[in-house]
Structure formats: C-alpha cells, structure tokens
Design an enzyme around this catalytic site. Sequence first.
Site, PDB file in Angstrom:
ATOM      1  N   ILE A 157      -3.886 -48.590  19.379  1.00 26.51           N
ATOM      2  CA  ILE A 157      -4.440 -47.257  19.157  1.00 26.51           C
ATOM      3  C   ILE A 157      -4.858 -46.758  20.527  1.00 26.51           C
ATOM      4  O   ILE A 157      -5.519 -47.477  21.286  1.00 26.51           O
ATOM      5  CB  ILE A 157      -5.623 -47.301  18.169  1.00 26.51           C
ATOM      6  CG1 ILE A 157      -6.202 -45.901  17.936  1.00 26.51           C
ATOM      7  CG2 ILE A 157      -6.703 -48.252  18.613  1.00 26.51           C
ATOM      8  CD1 ILE A 157      -7.299 -45.856  16.871  1.00 26.51           C
ATOM      9  N   SER A 158      -4.447 -45.547  20.887  1.00 32.15           N
ATOM     10  CA  SER A 158      -4.710 -45.026  22.229  1.00 32.15           C
ATOM     11  C   SER A 158      -6.206 -44.832  22.473  1.00 32.15           C
ATOM     12  O   SER A 158      -6.990 -44.640  21.535  1.00 32.15           O
ATOM     13  CB  SER A 158      -4.001 -43.690  22.432  1.00 32.15           C
ATOM     14  OG  SER A 158      -2.609 -43.841  22.380  1.00 32.15           O
ATOM     15  N   GLN A 159      -6.585 -44.862  23.752  1.00 31.98           N
ATOM     16  CA  GLN A 159      -7.990 -44.643  24.088  1.00 31.98           C
ATOM     17  C   GLN A 159      -8.387 -43.226  23.687  1.00 31.98           C
ATOM     18  O   GLN A 159      -7.575 -42.289  23.728  1.00 31.98           O
ATOM     19  CB  GLN A 159      -8.229 -44.878  25.566  1.00 31.98           C
ATOM     20  CG  GLN A 159      -7.633 -43.830  26.485  1.00 31.98           C
ATOM     21  CD  GLN A 159      -7.826 -44.186  27.940  1.00 31.98           C
ATOM     22  OE1 GLN A 159      -6.986 -44.844  28.545  1.00 31.98           O
ATOM     23  NE2 GLN A 159      -8.943 -43.747  28.504  1.00 31.98           N
TER      24      GLN A 159
END
Length: 250
Positions: free
Chosen positions: A99-101
């Site tokens: 999951i992207s930052q």
Amino acid sequence: MQPSARHPCFALLAVAVAAMASAGLCRAADDARLKQRAEMVSEIAAIDAGAGVPNRNHGIAPGVLSVMGQVPRHEFVPDPQKPHAYENRPLPIGHGQTISQPYIVALMTDLLRVQPGDSVLEIGTGSGYQAAVLSQLARAVYTIEIIEPLGRQACERLQRLAYRQVACKVGDGYYGWDEHAPYDAIVVTAAASHVPPPLIRQLKPGGRMVIPVGAQFLTQYLLLVEKSADGSVSTRQILPVRFVPLVGKH
C-alpha cells in the site's frame, strides 16, 4: 438478598457491564485513530510544503487532505501492520505488493483534480485504499487488480466499508476497462515501462492520468499525462518514485 452468580439478573448485569466496557474500548480506539489520521494529514501537508515538487504551483488541495483524514487506512492493511497504518511509509499487503505511503496517495489524488461528477479508472487495486480515497471525490471509481486474491479481498473490504461508488474487476489493467470508458481521470499504482496506449485511448479529452513509469530497479518517475480537447497528449515528470512493477502478459 444478593443475586447469586447463577441468577438471571446477575447474568444480565454481567453482559451489560461487558458491553459498556467494550463500547468504551471501541470509542477509545476510534478516538486514537482519529488523532493518528489528523497527525498523518498534518505530516502530508508539511512534506508537501517542503518537497518542492516541480511543475506545481499549489499544495495538495484541502479537499484531498480532508478525505485523507476520513478514510480509515488501518482497515486496508493486514493485522500485523495496523499499528503502523498511519505512518508515512508503504506497507506490505501480501503477494509481493504494498500500500503506497500516504503522501504519495495524496499527491497522486491531487494531481488528478477529480470533480464530483467524474468517472475514474484505477489500475492496481491493491488493498483498495486508493480507490476508497478517490470514491469520496468522484461519482464512480472503476478499479482493476491482476492478482486475484488481492482483488477479491479488496472488493469485499470496500463493500464491507460501504464504499458503494467503487466497482472492482480482476484482470490485466494494462488494457484498461473499455466498458466504462472514457474516463475523466486514470491513476496507475504500479510502474510501467511506458504509458499503455489503451489507457490513453480510454482517457476523456480534457482528462488526466497519473502513472509511475520506469524499470523496477532503475529510476522511476511519476508522470502527469494530459489529454487536450483535440486529443493530443502531453506528459510532465513530477518526481522520482519507487513502485512495484505493472505485471501482465503485455
């Protein structure tokens, strides 16, 4: 006479006390997560203010920051990662994916300039977090995930959390989702070697696409792709990034 442990009143009292204690714990947890989300949003704004992102003359829009403060990121990460859900870093979600930052999610969302009546295509559902964020800004979100277990889990999660504006599909996102095209905005959450021509075709004139482009172990750049009213396409590099690769048979 005092009720015994076997008396029905005692049992009902014990259940009521347990329910009140449980409700109190839930409220405390909710309050803690609200605080964590608020701190995350403050960090996103601070990073954006100091990032010096080229080709932008404004910070992340207040509406995007507001949505980032509402969507429960802890619901979109595996249980072992929940204590880290509001830290500004990518987290593993299984199957070699992340999951992207939060800052990158906010930046990509902001670059799309989504309006309430817009239709948005997402390539790479992952855990469903980016789709949930977009659904609070758009009329409809169509999201595609090539890894079937992730796609199924994300769709179930989005339904459970009542993100009704999101439609899910398991498939190769390189080819887009022609059935619902054209789209006002397209976001790709995995790095491609080039901008996929099917996605350009499915982008509405006047629309925007945000996509990371570059090889997995070389420099990748987040690109903003804009399609003018006459159908011509322009691209701008926004900043260097690191994403998992866009996979498929293309």
